[in-house]
Design a protein around this motif. Structure first.
Motif, PDB file in Angstrom:
ATOM      1  N   LEU A  60      36.102  22.331  21.034  1.00 12.35           N
ATOM      2  CA  LEU A  60      35.887  23.029  19.776  1.00 12.35           C
ATOM      3  C   LEU A  60      36.797  22.572  18.646  1.00 12.35           C
ATOM      4  O   LEU A  60      36.425  22.636  17.491  1.00 12.35           O
ATOM      5  N   GLU A  61      37.996  22.116  18.974  1.00  7.97           N
ATOM      6  CA  GLU A  61      38.947  21.746  17.933  1.00  7.97           C
ATOM      7  C   GLU A  61      38.437  20.621  17.035  1.00  7.97           C
ATOM      8  O   GLU A  61      38.571  20.708  15.808  1.00  7.97           O
ATOM      9  N   PRO A  62      37.835  19.561  17.578  1.00  9.58           N
ATOM     10  CA  PRO A  62      37.326  18.510  16.680  1.00  9.58           C
ATOM     11  C   PRO A  62      36.268  19.035  15.712  1.00  9.58           C
ATOM     12  O   PRO A  62      36.255  18.660  14.534  1.00  9.58           O
ATOM     13  N   LEU A  63      35.384  19.903  16.201  1.00 14.95           N
ATOM     14  CA  LEU A  63      34.376  20.478  15.320  1.00 14.95           C
ATOM     15  C   LEU A  63      35.030  21.325  14.244  1.00 14.95           C
ATOM     16  O   LEU A  63      34.672  21.249  13.072  1.00 14.95           O
TER      17      LEU A  63
ATOM     18  N   ARG B 161      24.355  40.327  22.162  1.00 13.62           N
ATOM     19  CA  ARG B 161      23.779  41.314  21.262  1.00 13.62           C
ATOM     20  C   ARG B 161      24.835  42.132  20.525  1.00 13.62           C
ATOM     21  O   ARG B 161      24.592  42.637  19.433  1.00 13.62           O
ATOM     22  N   SER B 162      26.020  42.264  21.099  1.00 19.62           N
ATOM     23  CA  SER B 162      27.086  42.986  20.415  1.00 19.62           C
ATOM     24  C   SER B 162      27.901  42.053  19.515  1.00 19.62           C
ATOM     25  O   SER B 162      28.952  42.427  19.008  1.00 19.62           O
ATOM     26  N   CYS B 163      27.399  40.820  19.330  1.00 21.67           N
ATOM     27  CA  CYS B 163      28.001  39.819  18.432  1.00 21.67           C
ATOM     28  C   CYS B 163      29.355  39.331  18.930  1.00 21.67           C
ATOM     29  O   CYS B 163      30.241  38.999  18.141  1.00 21.67           O
ATOM     30  N   GLN B 164      29.513  39.254  20.218  1.00 22.38           N
ATOM     31  CA  GLN B 164      30.660  38.602  20.829  1.00 22.38           C
ATOM     32  C   GLN B 164      30.298  37.131  21.063  1.00 22.38           C
ATOM     33  O   GLN B 164      29.211  36.818  21.533  1.00 22.38           O
ATOM     34  N   TRP B 165      31.232  36.245  20.737  1.00 22.16           N
ATOM     35  CA  TRP B 165      31.002  34.802  20.824  1.00 22.16           C
ATOM     36  C   TRP B 165      31.582  34.268  22.133  1.00 22.16           C
ATOM     37  O   TRP B 165      32.777  34.431  22.400  1.00 22.16           O
TER      38      TRP B 165
ATOM     39  N   LEU C 278      35.379  30.882  11.284  1.00 20.38           N
ATOM     40  CA  LEU C 278      35.044  29.543  10.831  1.00 20.38           C
ATOM     41  C   LEU C 278      33.652  29.143  11.303  1.00 20.38           C
ATOM     42  O   LEU C 278      32.829  28.640  10.532  1.00 20.38           O
ATOM     43  N   PHE C 279      33.356  29.375  12.585  1.00 14.69           N
ATOM     44  CA  PHE C 279      32.057  28.979  13.115  1.00 14.69           C
ATOM     45  C   PHE C 279      30.926  29.779  12.482  1.00 14.69           C
ATOM     46  O   PHE C 279      29.823  29.261  12.294  1.00 14.69           O
TER      47      PHE C 279
ATOM     48  N   ILE D  27      26.754  23.478  12.204  1.00 16.73           N
ATOM     49  CA  ILE D  27      26.576  22.256  11.418  1.00 16.73           C
ATOM     50  C   ILE D  27      27.913  21.783  10.861  1.00 16.73           C
ATOM     51  O   ILE D  27      28.673  22.571  10.285  1.00 16.73           O
ATOM     52  N   SER D  28      28.199  20.512  11.020  1.00 14.20           N
ATOM     53  CA  SER D  28      29.324  19.871  10.334  1.00 14.20           C
ATOM     54  C   SER D  28      28.764  18.656   9.602  1.00 14.20           C
ATOM     55  O   SER D  28      27.575  18.347   9.736  1.00 14.20           O
ATOM     56  N   PRO D  29      29.565  17.946   8.829  1.00 13.37           N
ATOM     57  CA  PRO D  29      29.026  16.772   8.136  1.00 13.37           C
ATOM     58  C   PRO D  29      28.442  15.724   9.084  1.00 13.37           C
ATOM     59  O   PRO D  29      27.536  14.968   8.702  1.00 13.37           O
TER      60      PRO D  29
END
Length: 348
Positions: free
Chosen positions: A169-172, A201-205, A220-221, A236-238
Protein backbone atom coordinates in the motif's frame (compact mmCIF):
# COMPACT_ATOMS: atom_id res chain seq x y z
CA UNK A 1 -26.98 -8.39 28.82
CA UNK A 2 -24.89 -6.41 26.38
CA UNK A 3 -22.85 -3.54 27.80
CA UNK A 4 -20.97 -0.90 25.81
CA UNK A 5 -18.23 0.88 27.75
CA UNK A 6 -16.89 4.10 26.20
CA UNK A 7 -14.28 6.62 27.22
CA UNK A 8 -15.04 10.29 26.55
CA UNK A 9 -13.48 12.03 23.56
CA UNK A 10 -10.30 14.09 23.68
CA UNK A 11 -10.69 17.00 26.10
CA UNK A 12 -8.85 20.27 26.58
CA UNK A 13 -7.34 21.80 29.70
CA UNK A 14 -9.21 23.53 32.51
CA UNK A 15 -8.29 24.57 36.02
CA UNK A 16 -11.22 22.44 37.24
CA UNK A 17 -11.11 18.85 36.01
CA UNK A 18 -14.89 18.44 35.97
CA UNK A 19 -15.21 21.43 33.58
CA UNK A 20 -12.88 20.20 30.84
CA UNK A 21 -14.61 20.34 27.44
CA UNK A 22 -14.15 18.24 24.31
CA UNK A 23 -11.78 19.60 21.69
CA UNK A 24 -12.87 19.76 18.04
CA UNK A 25 -10.79 16.65 17.43
CA UNK A 26 -12.50 14.99 20.39
CA UNK A 27 -15.93 15.74 18.96
CA UNK A 28 -14.90 14.22 15.64
CA UNK A 29 -13.56 11.13 17.42
CA UNK A 30 -16.87 10.62 19.20
CA UNK A 31 -18.90 11.13 16.03
CA UNK A 32 -16.83 8.53 14.18
CA UNK A 33 -17.42 5.93 16.88
CA UNK A 34 -21.11 6.82 17.08
CA UNK A 35 -21.39 6.31 13.31
CA UNK A 36 -19.92 2.83 13.74
CA UNK A 37 -22.41 2.06 16.51
CA UNK A 38 -25.24 3.30 14.29
CA UNK A 39 -24.39 0.72 11.64
CA UNK A 40 -23.74 -2.14 14.06
CA UNK A 41 -26.04 -4.63 15.73
CA UNK A 42 -25.22 -3.03 19.08
CA UNK A 43 -27.15 0.24 19.06
CA UNK A 44 -27.73 1.11 22.75
CA UNK A 45 -31.21 1.50 24.19
CA UNK A 46 -29.95 3.86 26.89
CA UNK A 47 -26.82 5.87 27.72
CA UNK A 48 -25.43 6.31 31.23
CA UNK A 49 -22.87 9.11 31.50
CA UNK A 50 -20.69 10.68 34.14
CA UNK A 51 -21.76 14.19 35.23
CA UNK A 52 -18.36 15.65 34.19
CA UNK A 53 -18.62 18.00 31.22
CA UNK A 54 -16.48 15.99 28.79
CA UNK A 55 -18.51 12.84 29.41
CA UNK A 56 -21.83 14.67 29.09
CA UNK A 57 -20.70 16.22 25.79
CA UNK A 58 -19.60 12.80 24.53
CA UNK A 59 -22.94 11.26 25.48
CA UNK A 60 -24.82 14.12 23.81
CA UNK A 61 -23.06 13.56 20.47
CA UNK A 62 -23.71 9.83 20.57
CA UNK A 63 -27.33 10.39 21.60
CA UNK A 64 -27.88 12.80 18.71
CA UNK A 65 -26.56 10.33 16.14
CA UNK A 66 -28.30 7.29 17.66
CA UNK A 67 -31.49 9.01 18.86
CA UNK A 68 -30.98 7.50 22.31
CA UNK A 69 -31.92 8.78 25.80
CA UNK A 70 -29.21 9.80 28.31
CA UNK A 71 -29.13 9.51 32.10
CA UNK A 72 -26.40 11.02 34.29
CA UNK A 73 -24.98 8.72 36.97
CA UNK A 74 -22.92 9.98 39.90
CA UNK A 75 -21.13 6.64 40.47
CA UNK A 76 -19.12 6.54 37.20
CA UNK A 77 -16.72 9.45 37.66
CA UNK A 78 -12.99 8.75 37.07
CA UNK A 79 -11.99 7.30 40.43
CA UNK A 80 -15.26 5.68 41.52
CA UNK A 81 -15.18 2.10 42.73
CA UNK A 82 -16.51 -0.08 39.86
CA UNK A 83 -18.29 -2.22 42.47
CA UNK A 84 -20.88 0.57 42.76
CA UNK A 85 -21.45 0.33 39.01
CA UNK A 86 -21.82 -3.46 39.14
CA UNK A 87 -24.60 -3.08 41.67
CA UNK A 88 -26.46 -0.66 39.41
CA UNK A 89 -25.93 -2.91 36.38
CA UNK A 90 -27.62 -5.79 38.19
CA UNK A 91 -30.78 -3.70 38.43
CA UNK A 92 -30.57 -2.41 34.85
CA UNK A 93 -32.98 -3.69 32.19
CA UNK A 94 -31.68 -1.85 29.10
CA UNK A 95 -29.59 -3.90 26.67
CA UNK A 96 -27.40 -2.84 25.04
CA UNK A 97 -26.58 -0.17 27.60
CA UNK A 98 -23.85 2.38 26.80
CA UNK A 99 -21.77 3.65 29.71
CA UNK A 100 -19.75 6.83 28.98
CA UNK A 101 -17.07 7.52 31.57
CA UNK A 102 -13.35 8.08 32.15
CA UNK A 103 -10.07 6.38 32.79
CA UNK A 104 -9.27 4.63 35.03
CA UNK A 105 -12.87 3.57 35.69
CA UNK A 106 -13.62 2.31 32.16
CA UNK A 107 -10.41 0.27 32.08
CA UNK A 108 -10.86 -1.21 35.55
CA UNK A 109 -14.53 -2.00 34.95
CA UNK A 110 -13.71 -3.75 31.67
CA UNK A 111 -10.95 -5.91 33.12
CA UNK A 112 -13.08 -6.69 36.19
CA UNK A 113 -15.98 -7.91 34.06
CA UNK A 114 -13.86 -9.82 31.52
CA UNK A 115 -10.91 -11.09 33.56
CA UNK A 116 -12.13 -10.85 37.16
CA UNK A 117 -9.31 -8.51 38.20
CA UNK A 118 -8.68 -4.78 38.52
CA UNK A 119 -5.53 -4.44 36.45
CA UNK A 120 -7.35 -2.14 34.04
CA UNK A 121 -7.68 -2.35 30.26
CA UNK A 122 -6.20 0.33 28.00
CA UNK A 123 -8.64 2.78 26.41
CA UNK A 124 -7.84 5.53 23.92
CA UNK A 125 -10.11 8.57 23.98
CA UNK A 126 -13.55 7.90 22.44
CA UNK A 127 -12.88 4.17 22.21
CA UNK A 128 -15.76 1.83 23.05
CA UNK A 129 -15.96 -1.91 23.67
CA UNK A 130 -18.92 -4.28 23.62
CA UNK A 131 -19.21 -6.85 26.40
CA UNK A 132 -21.70 -9.71 26.43
CA UNK A 133 -22.58 -11.47 29.66
CA UNK A 134 -25.29 -13.85 30.83
CA UNK A 135 -25.03 -12.40 34.33
CA UNK A 136 -23.32 -9.33 35.75
CA UNK A 137 -20.25 -10.19 37.77
CA UNK A 138 -16.43 -10.37 37.81
CA UNK A 139 -15.08 -12.53 34.99
CA UNK A 140 -18.54 -13.12 33.51
CA UNK A 141 -18.25 -11.04 30.32
CA UNK A 142 -16.86 -11.77 26.88
CA UNK A 143 -15.23 -8.96 24.89
CA UNK A 144 -17.03 -9.02 21.54
CA UNK A 145 -16.18 -5.85 19.65
CA UNK A 146 -13.97 -2.79 19.78
CA UNK A 147 -15.08 0.52 18.24
CA UNK A 148 -12.16 2.85 17.67
CA UNK A 149 -12.06 6.48 16.53
CA UNK A 150 -8.86 5.86 14.58
CA UNK A 151 -9.68 2.48 13.09
CA UNK A 152 -13.11 1.28 11.99
CA UNK A 153 -12.66 -2.24 13.27
CA UNK A 154 -14.75 -5.01 14.77
CA UNK A 155 -12.01 -7.36 15.95
CA UNK A 156 -9.18 -5.68 17.89
CA UNK A 157 -6.96 -8.76 17.52
CA UNK A 158 -6.87 -8.38 13.73
CA UNK A 159 -5.50 -4.86 13.36
CA UNK A 160 -2.91 -4.69 10.62
CA UNK A 161 -0.02 -2.36 11.31
CA UNK A 162 1.46 0.08 8.83
CA UNK A 163 4.62 -2.01 8.62
CA UNK A 164 2.53 -4.95 7.42
CA UNK A 165 0.67 -2.80 4.93
CA UNK A 166 3.60 -0.91 3.54
CA UNK A 167 4.81 -3.68 1.22
CA UNK A 168 1.80 -3.15 -1.06
CA UNK A 169 0.00 0.00 0.00
CA UNK A 170 2.82 2.45 0.70
CA UNK A 171 3.89 2.87 -2.96
CA UNK A 172 0.30 3.59 -3.96
CA UNK A 173 -0.10 6.08 -1.10
CA UNK A 174 3.12 7.88 -2.04
CA UNK A 175 1.96 8.28 -5.66
CA UNK A 176 -0.91 10.56 -4.59
CA UNK A 177 -0.33 14.34 -4.24
CA UNK A 178 0.01 15.38 -0.60
CA UNK A 179 -2.28 18.43 -0.79
CA UNK A 180 -5.77 18.98 -2.11
CA UNK A 181 -8.13 16.53 -3.74
CA UNK A 182 -6.44 14.38 -6.40
CA UNK A 183 -7.57 15.17 -9.98
CA UNK A 184 -9.06 11.74 -10.70
CA UNK A 185 -10.88 13.13 -13.73
CA UNK A 186 -7.46 13.56 -15.39
CA UNK A 187 -6.08 10.13 -14.45
CA UNK A 188 -6.78 7.23 -16.82
CA UNK A 189 -4.13 4.56 -16.29
CA UNK A 190 -4.68 0.99 -17.55
CA UNK A 191 -6.09 -1.60 -15.17
CA UNK A 192 -3.40 -2.94 -12.86
CA UNK A 193 -5.55 -5.81 -11.55
CA UNK A 194 -7.68 -6.72 -8.56
CA UNK A 195 -6.45 -5.62 -5.13
CA UNK A 196 -7.29 -7.68 -2.04
CA UNK A 197 -9.14 -4.75 -0.52
CA UNK A 198 -12.76 -4.77 0.63
CA UNK A 199 -15.03 -2.17 2.19
CA UNK A 200 -17.74 -3.93 4.19
CA UNK A 201 -21.28 -2.71 4.77
CA UNK A 202 -20.31 -0.84 7.93
CA UNK A 203 -17.63 0.97 5.85
CA UNK A 204 -14.66 -0.74 7.45
CA UNK A 205 -11.70 -1.05 5.07
CA UNK A 206 -10.01 -4.47 4.89
CA UNK A 207 -6.73 -5.36 3.20
CA UNK A 208 -5.71 -9.00 2.73
CA UNK A 209 -8.18 -10.07 5.41
CA UNK A 210 -7.03 -7.48 7.98
CA UNK A 211 -8.50 -4.15 8.92
CA UNK A 212 -6.46 -1.14 7.79
CA UNK A 213 -4.86 0.31 10.89
CA UNK A 214 -4.31 3.96 9.96
CA UNK A 215 -7.17 6.40 9.65
CA UNK A 216 -5.00 8.69 7.51
CA UNK A 217 -4.51 5.86 5.03
CA UNK A 218 -8.24 5.18 4.82
CA UNK A 219 -8.87 8.89 4.27
CA UNK A 220 -6.26 9.03 1.52
CA UNK A 221 -7.65 5.99 -0.27
CA UNK A 222 -11.19 7.35 -0.05
CA UNK A 223 -9.94 10.41 -1.95
CA UNK A 224 -8.69 8.30 -4.89
CA UNK A 225 -11.73 6.02 -5.11
CA UNK A 226 -13.81 6.11 -8.28
CA UNK A 227 -17.01 4.31 -9.27
CA UNK A 228 -17.01 3.73 -13.01
CA UNK A 229 -19.73 2.98 -15.54
CA UNK A 230 -19.19 -0.77 -15.19
CA UNK A 231 -20.43 -0.55 -11.60
CA UNK A 232 -16.99 -1.38 -10.17
CA UNK A 233 -14.91 0.63 -7.70
CA UNK A 234 -11.28 1.45 -8.43
CA UNK A 235 -8.39 3.06 -6.57
CA UNK A 236 -6.77 5.42 -9.05
CA UNK A 237 -3.29 6.94 -9.12
CA UNK A 238 -1.52 8.63 -12.04
CA UNK A 239 0.00 5.28 -13.05
CA UNK A 240 -2.11 2.58 -11.35
CA UNK A 241 -5.73 1.43 -11.33
CA UNK A 242 -6.79 -1.26 -8.86
CA UNK A 243 -10.27 -2.78 -8.68
CA UNK A 244 -11.57 -3.31 -5.12
CA UNK A 245 -14.72 -4.79 -3.58
CA UNK A 246 -17.37 -2.61 -1.92
CA UNK A 247 -20.26 -4.39 -0.19
CA UNK A 248 -22.64 -1.40 -0.11
CA UNK A 249 -21.28 2.15 -0.02
CA UNK A 250 -17.66 3.02 0.79
CA UNK A 251 -18.54 5.88 3.16
CA UNK A 252 -21.08 6.81 5.83
CA UNK A 253 -22.58 10.25 6.51
CA UNK A 254 -23.72 11.42 9.95
CA UNK A 255 -24.20 14.52 12.15
CA UNK A 256 -26.77 16.50 10.16
CA UNK A 257 -26.58 20.24 10.80
CA UNK A 258 -28.90 23.01 9.61
CA UNK A 259 -28.04 26.64 8.91
CA UNK A 260 -30.48 29.23 7.63
CA UNK A 261 -34.20 28.76 7.21
CA UNK A 262 -36.82 27.66 4.72
CA UNK A 263 -35.90 27.23 1.09
CA UNK A 264 -32.53 28.93 1.63
CA UNK A 265 -31.35 26.66 4.44
CA UNK A 266 -28.18 24.60 4.04
CA UNK A 267 -27.97 21.03 5.30
CA UNK A 268 -24.54 19.56 5.96
CA UNK A 269 -23.33 16.08 6.80
CA UNK A 270 -19.98 14.71 7.97
CA UNK A 271 -18.52 11.52 6.51
CA UNK A 272 -16.76 8.86 8.54
CA UNK A 273 -13.43 10.13 7.19
CA UNK A 274 -14.15 13.64 8.47
CA UNK A 275 -15.20 15.39 5.26
CA UNK A 276 -18.03 17.93 5.58
CA UNK A 277 -20.51 17.94 2.68
CA UNK A 278 -23.29 20.43 2.04
CA UNK A 279 -26.33 18.90 0.36
CA UNK A 280 -26.77 20.78 -2.90
CA UNK A 281 -25.88 20.81 -6.57
CA UNK A 282 -22.33 19.53 -5.94
CA UNK A 283 -23.41 16.95 -3.38
CA UNK A 284 -27.00 15.99 -4.22
CA UNK A 285 -29.13 13.77 -2.03
CA UNK A 286 -31.02 10.78 -3.39
CA UNK A 287 -33.08 8.04 -1.78
CA UNK A 288 -32.79 4.53 -3.17
CA UNK A 289 -34.26 1.34 -1.67
CA UNK A 290 -32.75 -2.01 -0.85
CA UNK A 291 -34.27 -4.51 -3.26
CA UNK A 292 -34.28 -7.33 -0.71
CA UNK A 293 -36.08 -5.48 2.09
CA UNK A 294 -37.60 -2.36 0.55
CA UNK A 295 -35.88 -0.25 3.21
CA UNK A 296 -34.66 3.24 2.24
CA UNK A 297 -31.05 3.70 1.19
CA UNK A 298 -30.35 7.45 1.59
CA UNK A 299 -27.23 8.65 -0.21
CA UNK A 300 -25.25 11.85 -0.66
CA UNK A 301 -22.91 12.15 -3.61
CA UNK A 302 -19.29 12.74 -2.69
CA UNK A 303 -17.48 12.80 -6.06
CA UNK A 304 -16.37 10.59 -8.95
CA UNK A 305 -19.49 8.44 -8.66
CA UNK A 306 -18.85 7.69 -4.97
CA UNK A 307 -21.69 8.14 -2.47
CA UNK A 308 -21.88 8.12 1.33
CA UNK A 309 -24.81 6.38 2.98
CA UNK A 310 -26.66 8.34 5.66
CA UNK A 311 -26.82 6.62 9.04
CA UNK A 312 -30.34 5.99 10.29
CA UNK A 313 -30.36 8.89 12.75
CA UNK A 314 -29.36 11.40 10.06
CA UNK A 315 -32.10 10.11 7.76
CA UNK A 316 -34.71 10.47 10.50
CA UNK A 317 -33.48 14.02 11.16
CA UNK A 318 -33.96 14.79 7.46
CA UNK A 319 -37.49 13.40 7.65
CA UNK A 320 -38.24 15.80 10.52
CA UNK A 321 -37.34 18.69 8.18
CA UNK A 322 -39.51 17.44 5.31
CA UNK A 323 -42.01 19.69 3.54
CA UNK A 324 -44.46 19.13 0.69
CA UNK A 325 -44.01 20.68 -2.74
CA UNK A 326 -45.57 20.18 -6.16
CA UNK A 327 -43.00 18.57 -8.47
CA UNK A 328 -43.97 17.63 -12.02
CA UNK A 329 -47.62 18.17 -11.20
CA UNK A 330 -47.50 15.78 -8.22
CA UNK A 331 -47.11 16.33 -4.50
CA UNK A 332 -43.63 15.34 -3.29
CA UNK A 333 -42.14 15.20 0.20
CA UNK A 334 -38.58 16.40 0.57
CA UNK A 335 -36.10 18.89 1.99
CA UNK A 336 -34.51 22.11 0.78
CA UNK A 337 -30.78 22.75 0.85
CA UNK A 338 -28.82 25.47 -0.95
CA UNK A 339 -31.99 26.42 -2.84
CA UNK A 340 -32.52 22.91 -4.22
CA UNK A 341 -35.39 20.55 -3.38
CA UNK A 342 -34.53 16.89 -2.75
CA UNK A 343 -37.27 14.27 -2.53
CA UNK A 344 -37.25 11.90 0.40
CA UNK A 345 -39.21 9.25 -1.46
CA UNK A 346 -37.50 6.71 -3.68
CA UNK A 347 -35.82 8.48 -6.58
CA UNK A 348 -32.83 6.27 -7.27
Amino acid sequence: MKLLIMRHGEAGRHSQDDQRELTNAGRQQVARVAAQLAESDSRPELIWCSPLVRARQTAAIVAEILNCPVEEKLFITPDDDPAHCLGALLANTASPLLLVSHMPLVGVLTSLLTEGDRRGAAFMTAQAVLLDMATVGPGCADLKTCFSPDLHRSDPSREVSMSQQSIDLEPLAKSVPAKGLPPLQDWHPPLSGDMEMRIDRSCQWWFKGNLIGREALVKLFSSILRLEDDGEYYLISPVEKWRIQVDDTPLLAHSLTVSGQGEQQTLTLTTNVGEILSIGADHPLKIETYRETGEPRPLIKVRHGVHARLVTAAYYELADLAVERIVGGETAVGVFSEGNFFKLTGNG
